[in-house]
Design a protein around this motif. Structure first.
Motif, PDB file in Angstrom:
ATOM      1  N   LYS A 144       0.851  -1.183   0.000  1.00  0.00           N
ATOM      2  CA  LYS A 144       0.000   0.000   0.000  1.00  0.00           C
ATOM      3  C   LYS A 144       0.890   1.237   0.000  1.00  0.00           C
ATOM      4  O   LYS A 144       2.098   1.150   0.208  1.00  0.00           O
ATOM      5  CB  LYS A 144      -0.904   0.022   1.238  1.00  0.00           C
ATOM      6  N   LYS A 145       0.262   2.388  -0.223  1.00  0.00           N
ATOM      7  CA  LYS A 145       0.972   3.663  -0.158  1.00  0.00           C
ATOM      8  C   LYS A 145       0.623   4.382   1.139  1.00  0.00           C
ATOM      9  O   LYS A 145      -0.304   3.990   1.850  1.00  0.00           O
ATOM     10  CB  LYS A 145       0.580   4.550  -1.343  1.00  0.00           C
ATOM     11  N   GLY A 146       1.366   5.449   1.420  1.00  0.00           N
ATOM     12  CA  GLY A 146       0.988   6.348   2.499  1.00  0.00           C
ATOM     13  C   GLY A 146       1.816   6.225   3.760  1.00  0.00           C
ATOM     14  O   GLY A 146       2.320   5.155   4.102  1.00  0.00           O
ATOM     15  N   LYS A 147       1.938   7.346   4.447  1.00  0.00           N
ATOM     16  CA  LYS A 147       2.724   7.422   5.680  1.00  0.00           C
ATOM     17  C   LYS A 147       2.154   6.513   6.767  1.00  0.00           C
ATOM     18  O   LYS A 147       2.909   5.842   7.483  1.00  0.00           O
ATOM     19  CB  LYS A 147       2.764   8.868   6.171  1.00  0.00           C
ATOM     20  N   SER A 148       0.821   6.489   6.923  1.00  0.00           N
ATOM     21  CA  SER A 148       0.220   5.676   7.980  1.00  0.00           C
ATOM     22  C   SER A 148       0.532   4.196   7.787  1.00  0.00           C
ATOM     23  O   SER A 148       0.732   3.454   8.758  1.00  0.00           O
ATOM     24  CB  SER A 148      -1.293   5.892   8.027  1.00  0.00           C
ATOM     25  N   HIS A 149       0.606   3.774   6.534  1.00  0.00           N
ATOM     26  CA  HIS A 149       0.952   2.373   6.225  1.00  0.00           C
ATOM     27  C   HIS A 149       2.386   2.073   6.641  1.00  0.00           C
ATOM     28  O   HIS A 149       2.663   1.016   7.215  1.00  0.00           O
ATOM     29  CB  HIS A 149       0.764   2.127   4.732  1.00  0.00           C
ATOM     30  N   ILE A 150       3.296   3.002   6.380  1.00  0.00           N
ATOM     31  CA  ILE A 150       4.701   2.799   6.756  1.00  0.00           C
ATOM     32  C   ILE A 150       4.862   2.762   8.273  1.00  0.00           C
ATOM     33  O   ILE A 150       5.610   1.931   8.815  1.00  0.00           O
ATOM     34  CB  ILE A 150       5.594   3.907   6.153  1.00  0.00           C
ATOM     35  N   LEU A 151       4.138   3.627   8.972  1.00  0.00           N
ATOM     36  CA  LEU A 151       4.208   3.631  10.440  1.00  0.00           C
ATOM     37  C   LEU A 151       3.652   2.326  11.005  1.00  0.00           C
ATOM     38  O   LEU A 151       4.162   1.806  12.007  1.00  0.00           O
ATOM     39  CB  LEU A 151       3.444   4.828  11.005  1.00  0.00           C
ATOM     40  N   PHE A 152       2.628   1.776  10.356  1.00  0.00           N
ATOM     41  CA  PHE A 152       2.095   0.476  10.766  1.00  0.00           C
ATOM     42  C   PHE A 152       3.149  -0.623  10.596  1.00  0.00           C
ATOM     43  O   PHE A 152       3.322  -1.476  11.471  1.00  0.00           O
ATOM     44  CB  PHE A 152       0.843   0.145   9.943  1.00  0.00           C
ATOM     45  N   ILE A 153       3.869  -0.583   9.468  1.00  0.00           N
ATOM     46  CA  ILE A 153       4.929  -1.559   9.222  1.00  0.00           C
ATOM     47  C   ILE A 153       6.012  -1.465  10.297  1.00  0.00           C
ATOM     48  O   ILE A 153       6.467  -2.484  10.840  1.00  0.00           O
ATOM     49  CB  ILE A 153       5.537  -1.348   7.826  1.00  0.00           C
ATOM     50  N   ILE A 154       6.434  -0.249  10.624  1.00  0.00           N
ATOM     51  CA  ILE A 154       7.468  -0.055  11.651  1.00  0.00           C
ATOM     52  C   ILE A 154       6.990  -0.596  12.991  1.00  0.00           C
ATOM     53  O   ILE A 154       7.736  -1.270  13.714  1.00  0.00           O
ATOM     54  CB  ILE A 154       7.845   1.430  11.775  1.00  0.00           C
ATOM     55  N   ARG A 155       5.734  -0.301  13.327  1.00  0.00           N
ATOM     56  CA  ARG A 155       5.179  -0.774  14.605  1.00  0.00           C
ATOM     57  C   ARG A 155       5.171  -2.298  14.663  1.00  0.00           C
ATOM     58  O   ARG A 155       5.504  -2.904  15.687  1.00  0.00           O
ATOM     59  CB  ARG A 155       3.772  -0.212  14.778  1.00  0.00           C
ATOM     60  N   GLU A 156       4.806  -2.925  13.539  1.00  0.00           N
ATOM     61  CA  GLU A 156       4.803  -4.383  13.493  1.00  0.00           C
ATOM     62  C   GLU A 156       6.216  -4.953  13.626  1.00  0.00           C
ATOM     63  O   GLU A 156       6.431  -5.968  14.295  1.00  0.00           O
ATOM     64  CB  GLU A 156       4.171  -4.862  12.185  1.00  0.00           C
ATOM     65  N   LEU A 157       7.181  -4.311  12.990  1.00  0.00           N
ATOM     66  CA  LEU A 157       8.566  -4.771  13.088  1.00  0.00           C
ATOM     67  C   LEU A 157       9.076  -4.713  14.522  1.00  0.00           C
ATOM     68  O   LEU A 157       9.840  -5.569  14.969  1.00  0.00           O
ATOM     69  CB  LEU A 157       9.464  -3.921  12.185  1.00  0.00           C
ATOM     70  N   LEU A 158       8.646  -3.703  15.257  1.00  0.00           N
ATOM     71  CA  LEU A 158       9.101  -3.531  16.637  1.00  0.00           C
ATOM     72  C   LEU A 158       8.419  -4.503  17.601  1.00  0.00           C
ATOM     73  O   LEU A 158       9.026  -4.917  18.602  1.00  0.00           O
ATOM     74  CB  LEU A 158       8.836  -2.098  17.100  1.00  0.00           C
ATOM     75  N   SER A 159       7.193  -4.875  17.308  1.00  0.00           N
ATOM     76  CA  SER A 159       6.417  -5.643  18.289  1.00  0.00           C
ATOM     77  C   SER A 159       6.155  -7.097  17.910  1.00  0.00           C
ATOM     78  O   SER A 159       5.713  -7.886  18.746  1.00  0.00           O
ATOM     79  CB  SER A 159       5.059  -4.955  18.515  1.00  0.00           C
ATOM     80  N   PHE A 160       6.452  -7.455  16.659  1.00  0.00           N
ATOM     81  CA  PHE A 160       6.070  -8.788  16.193  1.00  0.00           C
ATOM     82  C   PHE A 160       6.855  -9.899  16.880  1.00  0.00           C
ATOM     83  O   PHE A 160       8.071  -9.811  17.045  1.00  0.00           O
ATOM     84  CB  PHE A 160       6.279  -8.890  14.676  1.00  0.00           C
ATOM     85  N   THR A 161       6.133 -10.948  17.276  1.00  0.00           N
ATOM     86  CA  THR A 161       6.753 -12.136  17.870  1.00  0.00           C
ATOM     87  C   THR A 161       6.474 -13.329  16.967  1.00  0.00           C
ATOM     88  O   THR A 161       5.311 -13.713  16.773  1.00  0.00           O
ATOM     89  CB  THR A 161       6.179 -12.422  19.269  1.00  0.00           C
TER      90      THR A 161
END
Length: 295
Positions: A144-161
């Motif tokens: 997807k495009k957009g800043k909110s999508h990128i911030l979601f990806i970063i959040r998942e990278l930080l919290s994903f188990t």
């Protein structure tokens, strides 16, 4: 491999880290990498944009003869590059990605690299998707495009188990090859401490523009001479006591790492794909800049 225990991070801490990474990596993307990323990865072709008055020095082959005849004045067609591309980030979230001994662990480094690449991509109006993998596909985030999508990806990278601990690059590439038919730019981020993925990489590199990002820690390569220690393989859980000061043990440890690195380099070279190598205590800005400039 030495094991580093990582404590769970609460929501407030994750959001704080997301903001810190956004500030750092978005700035790099805007001021350093946006233009170089654009130059390194070309669009699908040229599309018609508009017509304008013919100027001395313009290519006469681009004259729009219909408009010229209608208005009795020479006009030229203007084309622009079709820029929209799809960028896929294949990120190793296996247990070994949590290993790190100096500034940060490998997962933290990969998270920042993903953020820089993602912000550079959306700056150029490209879509970004992610596959998290261990010894199988763990999570798929559609492009997807957009800043909110990128911030979601970063959040998942930080919290994903992840649900599994191992690493299987071959199966991950097979999943990607089957799931993604449209040509994409693929960044695969891993420590590549495994083998047997040459065939799957060959197929991926024929269909897509593949770039491997080898992220490693200094202690993946060299064992510190600290005497008798218990080591645990972070992915299999196997434990073993070793004399880290023994020269033969140190040599074996280093040779094992070098064998993985050599396999990785040979595999990417044979497939025609690119490879970047970055150590966790090094400046990744320099490495990325060199890669973009040399393409």
């Amino acid at each position: 491999m030495l094991k580093v225990n990582v404590q769970p991070v609460d929501t407030a801490e994750i959001l704080k880290k997301v903001r810190q990474i956004e500030i750092k990596t978005k700035g790099l993307s805007n001021h350093i990498f946006a233009g170089e990323y654009h130059s390194a990865f070309k669009g699908r072709g040229m599309s018609f944009s508009e017509v304008r008055d013919y100027q001395v020095g313009d290519d006469v082959r681009a004259i729009d003869w219909n408009v010229t005849a209608r208005l009795n004045h020479p006009f030229i067609k203007v084309f622009e590059e079709e820029r929209e591309l799809t960028v896929m980030l294949l990120v190793d979230v296996s247990e070994s990605s949590l290993f790190g001994t100096v500034r940060q662990n490998k997962r933290s480094m990969m998270t920042e690299l993903c953020a820089v690449l993602a912000f550079s991509a959306i700056k150029n109006n490209d879509k970004v998707g992610v596959i998290f993998f261990s010894d199988g596909m763990e999570k798929y985030i559609p492009p997807k495009k957009g800043k909110s999508h990128i911030l979601f990806i970063i959040r998942e990278l930080l919290s994903f188990t992840p649900t599994r601990k191992g690493t299987n690059i071959r199966e991950t590439l097979r999943f990607f090859n089957n799931a993604t038919k449209k040509k994409s730019i693929v960044f695969m981020l891993s420590d590549f401490l495994t083998g047997d993925y040459q065939d799957a990489l060959n197929i991926a590199a024929k269909r897509h523009d593949v770039v491997g990002v080898h992220v490693y820690d200094q202690r993946d390569k060299e064992l510190p001479p600290v005497g008798l220690i218990q080591m645990q393989d972070s992915e299999t859980g196997a434990r073993q006591w070793v004399d880290a000061s023994d020269k033969q043990v140190q040599q074996y440890y280093t040779q094992s790492f070098q064998q993985h690195v050599q396999y990785c380099r040979n595999s990417f070279k044979k497939s025609g794909a690119d490879l970047i190598s970055i150590r966790t205590d090094e400046d990744y800005v320099k490495a990325l800049r060199g890669f973009f400039t040399n393409r």
